[in-house]
Each structure stands twice: as structure tokens, then as C-alpha cells.
Design a protein around this motif. Structure first.
Motif, PDB file in Angstrom:
ATOM      1  N   ARG A 238       0.823  -1.211   0.000  1.00 19.89           N
ATOM      2  CA  ARG A 238       0.000   0.000   0.000  1.00 19.89           C
ATOM      3  C   ARG A 238       0.858   1.263   0.000  1.00 19.89           C
ATOM      4  O   ARG A 238       0.544   2.251  -0.660  1.00 19.89           O
ATOM      5  N   ASP A 239       1.957   1.249   0.754  1.00 26.05           N
ATOM      6  CA  ASP A 239       2.826   2.429   0.856  1.00 26.05           C
ATOM      7  C   ASP A 239       4.078   2.291  -0.006  1.00 26.05           C
ATOM      8  O   ASP A 239       5.081   2.965   0.236  1.00 26.05           O
ATOM      9  N   MET A 240       4.033   1.422  -1.012  1.00 26.67           N
ATOM     10  CA  MET A 240       5.199   1.195  -1.862  1.00 26.67           C
ATOM     11  C   MET A 240       5.342   2.321  -2.894  1.00 26.67           C
ATOM     12  O   MET A 240       4.398   2.605  -3.628  1.00 26.67           O
ATOM     13  N   PRO A 241       6.509   2.966  -2.970  1.00 26.70           N
ATOM     14  CA  PRO A 241       6.752   3.948  -4.044  1.00 26.70           C
ATOM     15  C   PRO A 241       7.188   3.199  -5.308  1.00 26.70           C
ATOM     16  O   PRO A 241       8.313   2.708  -5.377  1.00 26.70           O
ATOM     17  N   PRO A 242       6.339   3.087  -6.320  1.00 27.30           N
ATOM     18  CA  PRO A 242       6.646   2.223  -7.472  1.00 27.30           C
ATOM     19  C   PRO A 242       7.862   2.655  -8.270  1.00 27.30           C
ATOM     20  O   PRO A 242       8.524   1.821  -8.888  1.00 27.30           O
ATOM     21  N   ASP A 243       8.174   3.950  -8.279  1.00 25.21           N
ATOM     22  CA  ASP A 243       9.294   4.442  -9.080  1.00 25.21           C
ATOM     23  C   ASP A 243      10.600   4.529  -8.297  1.00 25.21           C
ATOM     24  O   ASP A 243      11.593   5.054  -8.822  1.00 25.21           O
ATOM     25  N   ALA A 244      10.608   4.038  -7.067  1.00 26.52           N
ATOM     26  CA  ALA A 244      11.846   4.035  -6.287  1.00 26.52           C
ATOM     27  C   ALA A 244      12.882   3.155  -6.979  1.00 26.52           C
ATOM     28  O   ALA A 244      12.547   2.140  -7.597  1.00 26.52           O
ATOM     29  N   LEU A 245      14.142   3.553  -6.898  1.00 30.59           N
ATOM     30  CA  LEU A 245      15.225   2.833  -7.561  1.00 30.59           C
ATOM     31  C   LEU A 245      15.910   1.884  -6.593  1.00 30.59           C
ATOM     32  O   LEU A 245      16.269   2.270  -5.474  1.00 30.59           O
ATOM     33  N   ILE A 246      16.103   0.637  -7.030  1.00 39.79           N
ATOM     34  CA  ILE A 246      16.799  -0.358  -6.223  1.00 39.79           C
ATOM     35  C   ILE A 246      17.742  -1.145  -7.120  1.00 39.79           C
ATOM     36  O   ILE A 246      17.571  -1.174  -8.344  1.00 39.79           O
ATOM     37  N   PRO A 247      18.752  -1.813  -6.551  1.00 40.58           N
ATOM     38  CA  PRO A 247      19.591  -2.692  -7.374  1.00 40.58           C
ATOM     39  C   PRO A 247      18.760  -3.847  -7.931  1.00 40.58           C
ATOM     40  O   PRO A 247      17.858  -4.342  -7.255  1.00 40.58           O
ATOM     41  N   PRO A 248      19.014  -4.285  -9.152  1.00 39.09           N
ATOM     42  CA  PRO A 248      18.233  -5.385  -9.711  1.00 39.09           C
ATOM     43  C   PRO A 248      18.508  -6.699  -9.007  1.00 39.09           C
ATOM     44  O   PRO A 248      19.580  -6.903  -8.437  1.00 39.09           O
ATOM     45  N   LEU A 249      17.528  -7.579  -9.068  1.00 39.91           N
ATOM     46  CA  LEU A 249      17.647  -8.908  -8.495  1.00 39.91           C
ATOM     47  C   LEU A 249      18.025  -8.874  -7.018  1.00 39.91           C
ATOM     48  O   LEU A 249      18.966  -9.527  -6.576  1.00 39.91           O
ATOM     49  N   VAL A 250      17.301  -8.090  -6.267  1.00 39.51           N
ATOM     50  CA  VAL A 250      17.407  -8.106  -4.813  1.00 39.51           C
ATOM     51  C   VAL A 250      16.247  -8.892  -4.217  1.00 39.51           C
ATOM     52  O   VAL A 250      16.431  -9.734  -3.340  1.00 39.51           O
ATOM     53  N   LEU A 251      15.060  -8.653  -4.729  1.00 40.42           N
ATOM     54  CA  LEU A 251      13.868  -9.287  -4.174  1.00 40.42           C
ATOM     55  C   LEU A 251      13.752 -10.751  -4.576  1.00 40.42           C
ATOM     56  O   LEU A 251      13.421 -11.612  -3.742  1.00 40.42           O
ATOM     57  N   GLN A 252      14.029 -11.072  -5.833  1.00 39.72           N
ATOM     58  CA  GLN A 252      13.848 -12.448  -6.306  1.00 39.72           C
ATOM     59  C   GLN A 252      14.715 -13.470  -5.558  1.00 39.72           C
ATOM     60  O   GLN A 252      14.220 -14.531  -5.169  1.00 39.72           O
ATOM     61  N   PRO A 253      16.008 -13.222  -5.324  1.00 40.17           N
ATOM     62  CA  PRO A 253      16.787 -14.196  -4.543  1.00 40.17           C
ATOM     63  C   PRO A 253      16.273 -14.370  -3.117  1.00 40.17           C
ATOM     64  O   PRO A 253      16.358 -15.469  -2.563  1.00 40.17           O
ATOM     65  N   LEU A 254      15.750 -13.298  -2.517  1.00 42.71           N
ATOM     66  CA  LEU A 254      15.180 -13.427  -1.176  1.00 42.71           C
ATOM     67  C   LEU A 254      13.951 -14.326  -1.192  1.00 42.71           C
ATOM     68  O   LEU A 254      13.742 -15.142  -0.282  1.00 42.71           O
ATOM     69  N   LEU A 255      13.134 -14.181  -2.229  1.00 37.35           N
ATOM     70  CA  LEU A 255      11.941 -15.019  -2.345  1.00 37.35           C
ATOM     71  C   LEU A 255      12.321 -16.465  -2.663  1.00 37.35           C
ATOM     72  O   LEU A 255      11.681 -17.401  -2.174  1.00 37.35           O
ATOM     73  N   GLU A 256      13.342 -16.643  -3.465  1.00 45.71           N
ATOM     74  CA  GLU A 256      13.811 -18.002  -3.752  1.00 45.71           C
ATOM     75  C   GLU A 256      14.297 -18.681  -2.476  1.00 45.71           C
ATOM     76  O   GLU A 256      14.026 -19.858  -2.238  1.00 45.71           O
ATOM     77  N   ASN A 257      14.994 -17.917  -1.648  1.00 39.17           N
ATOM     78  CA  ASN A 257      15.431 -18.437  -0.359  1.00 39.17           C
ATOM     79  C   ASN A 257      14.228 -18.816   0.506  1.00 39.17           C
ATOM     80  O   ASN A 257      14.214 -19.862   1.163  1.00 39.17           O
ATOM     81  N   ALA A 258      13.207 -17.959   0.485  1.00 36.95           N
ATOM     82  CA  ALA A 258      12.009 -18.212   1.293  1.00 36.95           C
ATOM     83  C   ALA A 258      11.261 -19.451   0.817  1.00 36.95           C
ATOM     84  O   ALA A 258      10.719 -20.217   1.623  1.00 36.95           O
ATOM     85  N   VAL A 259      11.243 -19.677  -0.509  1.00 37.14           N
ATOM     86  CA  VAL A 259      10.527 -20.840  -1.057  1.00 37.14           C
ATOM     87  C   VAL A 259      11.277 -22.130  -0.765  1.00 37.14           C
ATOM     88  O   VAL A 259      10.719 -23.082  -0.213  1.00 37.14           O
ATOM     89  N   TYR A 260      12.562 -22.168  -1.116  1.00 35.44           N
ATOM     90  CA  TYR A 260      13.308 -23.419  -1.068  1.00 35.44           C
ATOM     91  C   TYR A 260      13.736 -23.813   0.344  1.00 35.44           C
ATOM     92  O   TYR A 260      13.863 -25.003   0.639  1.00 35.44           O
ATOM     93  N   HIS A 261      13.972 -22.828   1.205  1.00 30.61           N
ATOM     94  CA  HIS A 261      14.427 -23.154   2.556  1.00 30.61           C
ATOM     95  C   HIS A 261      13.356 -22.906   3.611  1.00 30.61           C
ATOM     96  O   HIS A 261      13.561 -23.230   4.779  1.00 30.61           O
ATOM     97  N   GLY A 262      12.237 -22.306   3.200  1.00 32.65           N
ATOM     98  CA  GLY A 262      11.176 -22.025   4.151  1.00 32.65           C
ATOM     99  C   GLY A 262       9.923 -22.827   3.912  1.00 32.65           C
ATOM    100  O   GLY A 262       9.548 -23.694   4.712  1.00 32.65           O
ATOM    101  N   VAL A 263       9.274 -22.602   2.779  1.00 33.64           N
ATOM    102  CA  VAL A 263       7.972 -23.212   2.515  1.00 33.64           C
ATOM    103  C   VAL A 263       8.093 -24.666   2.057  1.00 33.64           C
ATOM    104  O   VAL A 263       7.383 -25.550   2.544  1.00 33.64           O
ATOM    105  N   GLU A 264       8.982 -24.941   1.107  1.00 29.72           N
ATOM    106  CA  GLU A 264       9.042 -26.280   0.501  1.00 29.72           C
ATOM    107  C   GLU A 264       9.327 -27.398   1.495  1.00 29.72           C
ATOM    108  O   GLU A 264       8.702 -28.468   1.409  1.00 29.72           O
ATOM    109  N   PRO A 265      10.237 -27.240   2.466  1.00 31.61           N
ATOM    110  CA  PRO A 265      10.472 -28.344   3.409  1.00 31.61           C
ATOM    111  C   PRO A 265       9.295 -28.634   4.337  1.00 31.61           C
ATOM    112  O   PRO A 265       9.273 -29.696   4.975  1.00 31.61           O
ATOM    113  N   LEU A 266       8.335 -27.728   4.456  1.00 33.43           N
ATOM    114  CA  LEU A 266       7.190 -27.926   5.336  1.00 33.43           C
ATOM    115  C   LEU A 266       6.097 -28.702   4.606  1.00 33.43           C
ATOM    116  O   LEU A 266       5.685 -28.313   3.508  1.00 33.43           O
ATOM    117  N   ALA A 267       5.612 -29.767   5.214  1.00 37.62           N
ATOM    118  CA  ALA A 267       4.585 -30.591   4.572  1.00 37.62           C
ATOM    119  C   ALA A 267       3.323 -29.786   4.288  1.00 37.62           C
ATOM    120  O   ALA A 267       2.675 -29.966   3.246  1.00 37.62           O
TER     121      ALA A 267
END
Length: 344
Positions: A238-267
Motif C-alpha cells: 500500500r505504501d510502496m513507491p513504485p518508481d523508487a530505484l533499487i539494485p536489480p535482483l534483490v527481491l527475487q533471490p530473497l523469495l527463492e530463499n524463502a521458497v526453497y528453505h522455508g515453505v518447501e520443506p514444510l509438509a
């Protein structure tokens, strides 16, 4: 068209310091006051004389220093558009000019033992100009020394954009539904094409947050195709500034970490919470995921997360924060960087 900054190695790293960066300002303050202390120690013969020299020197030095930093803060964007040597000459000249102004404002307080003479003024102007030039040379050397490390970090990010096992898993998931759910399989293939097009396309130092979010959404859509209802995602933008500048590929590796080491091992799977918001001139990115007991971070993922830390430190210096909080059942990453918007 938004301005994007290429990571082409033929383009030199910025040599003029960013005078709006907290790390730059802190380094200038520490270097100037440290040098003033050394000069006072070299000239004083007693502790009392040292104390007097420090008080008198600070009375002149601190106003000049603060005024110079403020002026450079205001002129930062204009200086960045000039050639390096012209900008450096302006910085040195501005420092000398402010030194002259404050010396005259102090009147007899800053006069020498023989009263106010032209030699005193010339000496102060020369010292101020020499110190400014020395600091600019230091920042130039630092930028050149950091440039190979920054380029290495960018190349690592390019080479590790999307892991091969993710590609294989996604293809297998699409093959599993291509006959029973052709529309869904077609959408998944389109998401995969868009994801790899964005990830493998032209790389930049900074990209718009909305583009990074779009890439993350396509990645999560493909993972949900594989994990189904086990993977739940909760966005708070809701409070996200869409045009804010960030380094590329910061969010995707964090989400990959969350999927493979967080959600996937849980039944039963779990929920990944993503919070993106601006606050007090800073951009906050938070990723919270459940964690199965005894799960360890793999070496490949550790390198990916280390790459994020390195790029944040090289691009934003001390203004970037990378916080990790790991509990028995959760893993929380919180990134804070300066809030910068796209410029025409």
C-alpha cells in the motif's frame, strides 16, 4: 523514458563522491577533524596550549566544514553532471571561498600574532584548497579501488540470475498440466518467458521497484504452479513507491530463499510475507517466511545473499542496511536503502 544506468565495464565508476551520502559526509568530517587534531598536536608544546589551539581551531574549522558540506549537498546533482576535473575545481574553489568568508567574519579572533596580514589569509586559503584536493584524491582512489569489486558483484548477479533447477522444475510443472489445463500451461509459459526476458535483459545499477516486483510476481506464479496451495504469498504494498530505484535482483533471490528453505520443506507449506514501503526518506524491503527446524542455508544460496549484501554496501555505503532475524520457526530479512526515484 526513465534513465537507467548501465553496468557496461567500459563505463567508469563514479569518481566524484556523492555528497549526499552519509558515508561520504562521515568520512569527510572524520578526516578533517583528525587532521586538525594532528596539526594542533604538532604545534602545541603543552597540554594547555593544545587545548587552546583546539578551541580556536574548531571555532573556525567547524563553521567552514558545515557550510561547505551544506553547499556541496545542494550542488551535488549539478556537480555530478559536470566533467570530473571541472567539478573538482569547483569543490576546491568553493572550499577556499568559504574559508575566506568565515576568516573575515571572525575578524581579530582569527588574526595572527602580528594582526591580520595577507600571509595569514593566503596560508588558510592554501591549506583549505590543499585539504579539499587531498580529500577528492582520496575519494577518487577509493572509487577506482572499489570499481573491480563492484563489477565482480554485478557479474555474479548476472551469472546467478535464475538457477537451473528452477528452470527444470518449472518445465516439468508445465508438462504435467499441458493436457489437462492447457490455458494454465500457456499462462505459465508466458510468465516464464517474461521472467527470463526481464532477468536476462539489459542489466543496470538501479531499476524501478515496480519492475523488480513484476519479476518477483512472475517467479512466485511459477513456484505456485509447482507447489500449489502449499505456497501462499501475502503482499503489503500500500505504501510502496513504485518508481523508487533499487539494485536489480534483490527481491527475487530473497523469495527463492524463502521458497526453497522455508515453505518447501514444510509438509503443510506456509505463507511468505512481503512488505515494501517508504518511510523517512528510506525504502524498506521485508521478506518473512516460515522455517522448518534444522534447515540450513546452502552454499549457493549463501553466495546469492552475500552478493546482495556486497552490492548494497558498494552502491549505498553505510546508508544501506541488511538485517537478518532467524528464530526457531521463522526467517526475516529486512533491507533498508535510501529512497531515490526515477529521474527524466
Amino acid at each position: 523514458m526513465p534513465r537507467k544506468r548501465s553496468i557496461n565495464q567500459n563505463i567508469p565508476h563514479r569518481l566524484l563522491p556523492d555528497f549526499r551520502n552519509l558515508g561520504t559526509v562521515l568520512r569527510i568530517v572524520l578526516w578533517v577533524n583528525g587532521l586538525a587534531l594532528v596539526l594542533a598536536l604538532a604545534q602545541a608544546s603543552t597540554a594547555n596550549e593544545l587545548w587552546q589551539r583546539m578551541l580556536l581551531g574548531s571555532a573556525l574549522l567547524q563553521p567552514i566544514l558545515l557550510a561547505t558540506l551544506l553547499a556541496l549537498y545542494l550542488l551535488n546533482d549539478r556537480l555530478a553532471r559536470l566533467s570530473y576535473w571541472l567539478a573538482a575545481a569547483i569543490v576546491v574553489g568553493l572550499t577556499a571561498l568559504l574559508t575566506s568568508v568565515f576568516s573575515h567574519l571572525g575578524g581579530e579572533l582569527f588574526a595572527g600574532p602580528l594582526g591580520w596580514t595577507g600571509f595569514d589569509e593566503a596560508r588558510r586559503l592554501l591549506l583549505a584548497a590543499a585539504l579539499a584536493a587531498a580529500l577528492l584524491l582520496y575519494f577518487r582512489w577509493r572509487a577506482l579501488a572499489m570499481s573491480p569489486a563492484l563489477q565482480d558483484a554485478r557479474l555474479q548477479a548476472l551469472q546467478a540470475r535464475i538457477r537451473p533447477h528452477f528452470l527444470f522444475n518449472s518445465i516439468n510443472a508445465v508438462l504435467a498440466i499441458v493436457r489437462s489445463e492447457p490455458k494454465r500451461a500457456e499462462t505459465a509459459l508466458e510468465d516464464m518467458a517474461d521472467l527470463f526476458r526481464m532477468a536476462m535483459g539489459g542489466a543496470h545499477d538501479l531499476v524501478a521497484l515496480k519492475d523488480e516486483v513484476a519479476l518477483a510476481e512472475r517467479y512466485l506464479a511459477l513456484e505456485q504452479l509447482r507447489l500449489g496451495e502449499r505456497l501462499q504469498v501475502r503482499w503489503q504494498t500500500r505504501d510502496m513507491p513504485p518508481d523508487a530505484l533499487i539494485p536489480p535482483l534483490v527481491l527475487q533471490p530473497l523469495l527463492e530463499n524463502a521458497v526453497y528453505h522455508g515453505v518447501e520443506p514444510l509438509a503443510a507449506g506456509g505463507i511468505i510475507e512481503i512488505k515494501l514501503y517508504g518511510k523517512d526518506g528510506q525504502l524498506h524491503l521485508e521478506v518473512l517466511n516460515p522455517l522448518a527446524p534444522g534447515v540450513a542455508v546452502s552454499e549457493g544460496n549463501h553466495l546469492a545473499l552475500s552478493n546482495i549484501r556486497e552490492r548494497l554496501a558498494l552502491l549505498f555505503d553505510v546508508e544501506a542496511e541488511y538485517r537478518v532475524t532467524r528464530n526457531a520457526d521463522s526467517y526475516h530479512v529486512h533491507i533498508v536503502i535510501p529512497l531515490r526515484s526515477e529521474q527524466p
